[in-house]
Design a protein around this motif. Structure first.
Motif, PDB file in Angstrom:
ATOM      1  N   CYS A   1      22.105 -15.559   5.280  1.00 29.27           N
ATOM      2  CA  CYS A   1      23.274 -16.129   4.625  1.00 29.27           C
ATOM      3  C   CYS A   1      24.576 -15.494   5.099  1.00 29.27           C
ATOM      4  CB  CYS A   1      23.131 -15.959   3.113  1.00 29.27           C
ATOM      5  SG  CYS A   1      22.946 -14.238   2.586  1.00 29.27           S
ATOM      6  N   GLU A   2      25.673 -16.154   4.737  1.00 28.70           N
ATOM      7  CA  GLU A   2      27.005 -15.663   5.060  1.00 28.70           C
ATOM      8  C   GLU A   2      27.581 -14.798   3.949  1.00 28.70           C
ATOM      9  OE1 GLU A   2      29.624 -18.778   6.366  1.00 28.70           O
ATOM     10  OE2 GLU A   2      27.964 -19.863   7.330  1.00 28.70           O
ATOM     11  N   GLY A   3      26.927 -14.768   2.787  1.00 24.85           N
ATOM     12  CA  GLY A   3      27.359 -13.879   1.716  1.00 24.85           C
ATOM     13  C   GLY A   3      27.153 -12.429   2.110  1.00 24.85           C
ATOM     14  N   PRO A   4      27.729 -11.487   1.367  1.00 22.23           N
ATOM     15  CA  PRO A   4      27.688 -10.073   1.761  1.00 22.23           C
ATOM     16  C   PRO A   4      26.288  -9.463   1.813  1.00 22.23           C
ATOM     17  CG  PRO A   4      28.671 -10.346  -0.424  1.00 22.23           C
ATOM     18  CD  PRO A   4      28.578 -11.703   0.173  1.00 22.23           C
ATOM     19  N   ILE A   5      25.312 -10.030   1.137  1.00 25.80           N
ATOM     20  CA  ILE A   5      23.942  -9.520   1.239  1.00 25.80           C
ATOM     21  C   ILE A   5      23.379  -9.761   2.641  1.00 25.80           C
ATOM     22  CG2 ILE A   5      21.549  -9.958   0.485  1.00 25.80           C
ATOM     23  CD1 ILE A   5      22.501 -10.149  -2.334  1.00 25.80           C
ATOM     24  N   GLN A   6      23.841 -10.822   3.295  1.00 28.85           N
ATOM     25  CA  GLN A   6      23.440 -11.229   4.648  1.00 28.85           C
ATOM     26  C   GLN A   6      22.014 -11.769   4.742  1.00 28.85           C
ATOM     27  OE1 GLN A   6      24.410  -8.367   7.732  1.00 28.85           O
ATOM     28  NE2 GLN A   6      26.395  -7.891   6.802  1.00 28.85           N
TER      29      GLN A   6
ATOM     30  N   GLY B   1      24.805 -15.879  -6.717  1.00 36.92           N
ATOM     31  CA  GLY B   1      25.237 -16.939  -5.809  1.00 36.92           C
ATOM     32  C   GLY B   1      26.377 -16.486  -4.908  1.00 36.92           C
ATOM     33  N   GLY B   2      27.321 -15.744  -5.463  1.00 39.05           N
ATOM     34  CA  GLY B   2      28.439 -15.252  -4.680  1.00 39.05           C
ATOM     35  C   GLY B   2      28.021 -14.234  -3.639  1.00 39.05           C
ATOM     36  N   ALA B   3      26.956 -13.505  -3.905  1.00 36.19           N
ATOM     37  CA  ALA B   3      26.456 -12.502  -2.962  1.00 36.19           C
ATOM     38  C   ALA B   3      25.680 -13.133  -1.818  1.00 36.19           C
ATOM     39  CB  ALA B   3      25.576 -11.493  -3.692  1.00 36.19           C
ATOM     40  N   ILE B   4      25.225 -14.375  -2.010  1.00 40.78           N
ATOM     41  CA  ILE B   4      24.359 -15.017  -1.018  1.00 40.78           C
ATOM     42  C   ILE B   4      25.008 -16.212  -0.325  1.00 40.78           C
ATOM     43  CG2 ILE B   4      22.238 -16.370  -0.740  1.00 40.78           C
ATOM     44  CD1 ILE B   4      20.959 -14.627  -2.877  1.00 40.78           C
ATOM     45  N   PHE B   5      25.483 -17.151  -1.078  1.00 45.41           N
ATOM     46  CA  PHE B   5      25.899 -18.466  -0.573  1.00 45.41           C
ATOM     47  C   PHE B   5      27.072 -18.366   0.389  1.00 45.41           C
ATOM     48  CE2 PHE B   5      27.808 -22.699  -1.030  1.00 45.41           C
ATOM     49  CZ  PHE B   5      26.687 -23.490  -0.869  1.00 45.41           C
ATOM     50  N   PRO B   6      27.100 -19.216   1.459  1.00 41.82           N
ATOM     51  CA  PRO B   6      26.111 -20.209   1.889  1.00 41.82           C
ATOM     52  C   PRO B   6      25.069 -19.597   2.816  1.00 41.82           C
ATOM     53  CG  PRO B   6      28.041 -20.366   3.277  1.00 41.82           C
ATOM     54  CD  PRO B   6      28.331 -19.272   2.272  1.00 41.82           C
ATOM     55  N   GLY B   7      24.027 -20.388   3.129  1.00 41.43           N
ATOM     56  CA  GLY B   7      22.990 -19.881   4.013  1.00 41.43           C
ATOM     57  C   GLY B   7      21.796 -20.811   4.055  1.00 41.43           C
TER      58      GLY B   7
ATOM     59  N   SER C   1      23.027 -23.374  -3.805  1.00 46.52           N
ATOM     60  CA  SER C   1      23.926 -22.603  -4.668  1.00 46.52           C
ATOM     61  C   SER C   1      23.836 -21.096  -4.441  1.00 46.52           C
ATOM     62  CB  SER C   1      23.610 -22.893  -6.145  1.00 46.52           C
ATOM     63  OG  SER C   1      22.322 -22.367  -6.482  1.00 46.52           O
ATOM     64  N   GLY C   2      22.736 -20.639  -3.859  1.00 46.00           N
ATOM     65  CA  GLY C   2      22.509 -19.204  -3.728  1.00 46.00           C
ATOM     66  C   GLY C   2      21.910 -18.582  -4.973  1.00 46.00           C
ATOM     67  N   GLU C   3      21.683 -19.379  -6.018  1.00 45.93           N
ATOM     68  CA  GLU C   3      21.103 -18.841  -7.256  1.00 45.93           C
ATOM     69  C   GLU C   3      19.586 -18.669  -7.156  1.00 45.93           C
ATOM     70  OE1 GLU C   3      22.538 -17.678  -9.951  1.00 45.93           O
ATOM     71  OE2 GLU C   3      24.586 -18.081  -9.285  1.00 45.93           O
ATOM     72  N   ILE C   4      18.997 -19.075  -6.076  1.00 45.26           N
ATOM     73  CA  ILE C   4      17.592 -18.919  -5.687  1.00 45.26           C
ATOM     74  C   ILE C   4      16.667 -19.861  -6.449  1.00 45.26           C
ATOM     75  CG2 ILE C   4      15.616 -17.351  -5.404  1.00 45.26           C
ATOM     76  CD1 ILE C   4      17.587 -15.114  -4.800  1.00 45.26           C
ATOM     77  N   GLY C   5      16.695 -19.856  -7.771  1.00 48.18           N
ATOM     78  CA  GLY C   5      15.854 -20.779  -8.523  1.00 48.18           C
ATOM     79  C   GLY C   5      16.200 -22.224  -8.205  1.00 48.18           C
ATOM     80  N   GLU C   6      17.488 -22.545  -8.231  1.00 48.52           N
ATOM     81  CA  GLU C   6      17.939 -23.899  -7.901  1.00 48.52           C
ATOM     82  C   GLU C   6      17.600 -24.252  -6.455  1.00 48.52           C
ATOM     83  OE1 GLU C   6      22.093 -23.830  -8.683  1.00 48.52           O
ATOM     84  OE2 GLU C   6      21.847 -23.370 -10.820  1.00 48.52           O
ATOM     85  N   ASP C   7      17.731 -23.260  -5.576  1.00 45.81           N
ATOM     86  CA  ASP C   7      17.444 -23.501  -4.159  1.00 45.81           C
ATOM     87  C   ASP C   7      15.959 -23.774  -3.928  1.00 45.81           C
ATOM     88  OD1 ASP C   7      20.145 -23.031  -3.221  1.00 45.81           O
ATOM     89  OD2 ASP C   7      19.796 -20.939  -3.721  1.00 45.81           O
ATOM     90  N   LEU C   8      15.100 -23.049  -4.617  1.00 41.98           N
ATOM     91  CA  LEU C   8      13.664 -23.275  -4.471  1.00 41.98           C
ATOM     92  C   LEU C   8      13.250 -24.610  -5.065  1.00 41.98           C
ATOM     93  CD1 LEU C   8      12.318 -19.698  -5.058  1.00 41.98           C
ATOM     94  CD2 LEU C   8      11.722 -21.139  -3.115  1.00 41.98           C
ATOM     95  N   ALA C   9      13.857 -25.000  -6.186  1.00 47.37           N
ATOM     96  CA  ALA C   9      13.562 -26.314  -6.766  1.00 47.37           C
ATOM     97  C   ALA C   9      13.917 -27.406  -5.772  1.00 47.37           C
ATOM     98  CB  ALA C   9      14.326 -26.491  -8.073  1.00 47.37           C
ATOM     99  N   TYR C  10      15.044 -27.242  -5.097  1.00 48.55           N
ATOM    100  CA  TYR C  10      15.451 -28.207  -4.074  1.00 48.55           C
ATOM    101  C   TYR C  10      14.464 -28.193  -2.904  1.00 48.55           C
ATOM    102  CZ  TYR C  10      18.211 -30.527  -0.470  1.00 48.55           C
ATOM    103  OH  TYR C  10      18.632 -31.367   0.526  1.00 48.55           O
ATOM    104  N   TYR C  11      14.025 -26.998  -2.493  1.00 50.25           N
ATOM    105  CA  TYR C  11      13.056 -26.903  -1.389  1.00 50.25           C
ATOM    106  C   TYR C  11      11.769 -27.653  -1.725  1.00 50.25           C
ATOM    107  CZ  TYR C  11       9.129 -25.169   1.255  1.00 50.25           C
ATOM    108  OH  TYR C  11       7.978 -25.121   1.997  1.00 50.25           O
TER     109      TYR C  11
END
Length: 297
Positions: free
Chosen positions: A72-77, A111-117, A139-149
């Motif tokens: 991701c492009e968020g600071p966690i990378q 989400g702010g630490a991860i998104f986008p990616g 969203s980077g919230e992970i739960g929402e992203d996995l539901a979408y996956y």
């Protein structure tokens, strides 16, 4: 803190629904401690660990391995988690010390630490090639992203709830989640009933803080639809790294790189990404690795 993590699997609505729930508090705290992760990084990593644990539990083979990878492009990378079918999980963040203001009081800004990616799901099922699917993060919230996956890549409509609560001493107080999936034969009545229930369910961390077990979580969501528990699987943070495995990794380096380490004349330290365990190698050991590599060429 509790010291027994486990996953529950079950069904509801005459097998029209498949469900998982997990309490992984102890494993999440071990991951946080091993990486000295900041609160927002711990929340992100431990959400992904909870998801990986549940998804890994659905695999059948002895040696099957699941990898969840966020870049991701968020600071966690980025974050990487692996899980197997035996309840073993491990994971690491690329940047463990990210600090961000809360999204709102009491809510870490994952989400702010991860998104986008992107999120990549890799399943090594012992076939010629691993299965791999990738999505853009929603969203980077992970739960929402996995539901979408699940919906976009596996055509399995799913609800995913993941939660991590960090205590005042910065340790993990609670971590867990649920995955609820509709099977192809699910009726409109079942779908509507489930949607209604999900709209009014409490957050995962709220349930865990009230003392809910994984069984309680699924019963609260699916009890009206005839929830039946089918399996309970113990869970642990486990890394299979060893000095021999690290030696094997060093042996894949180019001869020139190994020789440079030897010429430096200093002992080197190599850390495992997943568990942060450190392994030291003397110049003599590095010389043996280089000699063995050349012998096998």
């Amino acid at each position: 803190m509790k010291d027994r993590d486990y996953i529950v699997r079950g069904t509801a609505a005459n097998n029209m629904i498949r469900a998982f729930a997990v309490d992984c508090t102890a494993s999440a705290e071990e991951a946080r401690g091993r990486h000295n992760a900041s609160p927002v990084v711990a929340a992100a990593l431990d959400r992904l660990l909870a998801a990986g644990a549940m998804m890994g539990s659905s695999m059948k083979g002895e040696d099957d391995l699941l990898t969840l990878m966020i870049r991701c492009e968020g600071p966690i990378q980025g974050l990487t988690v692996t899980a197997d079918s035996h309840g073993n999980i491990k994971g690491y963040p690329l940047v463990p010390d990210v600090e961000l203001p809360p999204k709102y009081p009491g809510k870490l800004d994952v989400g702010g630490a991860i998104f986008p990616g992107t999120l990549t799901v890799i399943m090594d099922l012992g076939l010629k090639e691993p299965y791999s699917g990738q999505i853009e993060l929603q969203s980077g919230e992970i739960g929402e992203d996995l539901a979408y996956y699940f919906t976009a890549s596996e055509q399995t409509p799913s609800a995913v709830g993941l939660g991590v609560m960090i205590d005042k001493d910065l340790s993990v107080k609670h971590a867990g989640g649920f995955i609820i999936q509709l099977m192809p034969d699910a009726t409109e009545e079942v779908i509507s009933s489930l949607e209604e229930k999900l709209q009014h369910t409490e957050h995962v961390t709220t349930m865990l803080d009230k003392g809910f077990t994984p069984e309680d979580i699924l019963e609260s969501l699916l009890g009206d639809l005839g929830f039946k528990k089918t399996e309970t699987l113990p869970l642990r943070f486990y890394c299979n790294c060893s000095k021999d495995r690290i030696s094997g990794a060093l042996a894949t380096l180019q001869d020139s790189d190994l020789q440079e380490m030897i010429d430096d004349g200093e002992e080197i330290e190599v850390k495992c990404h997943f568990c942060n365990s450190a392994y030291n190698f003397t110049t003599e050991e590095l010389t043996e690795i280089l000699a063995g590599r050349k012998k096998n060429e």
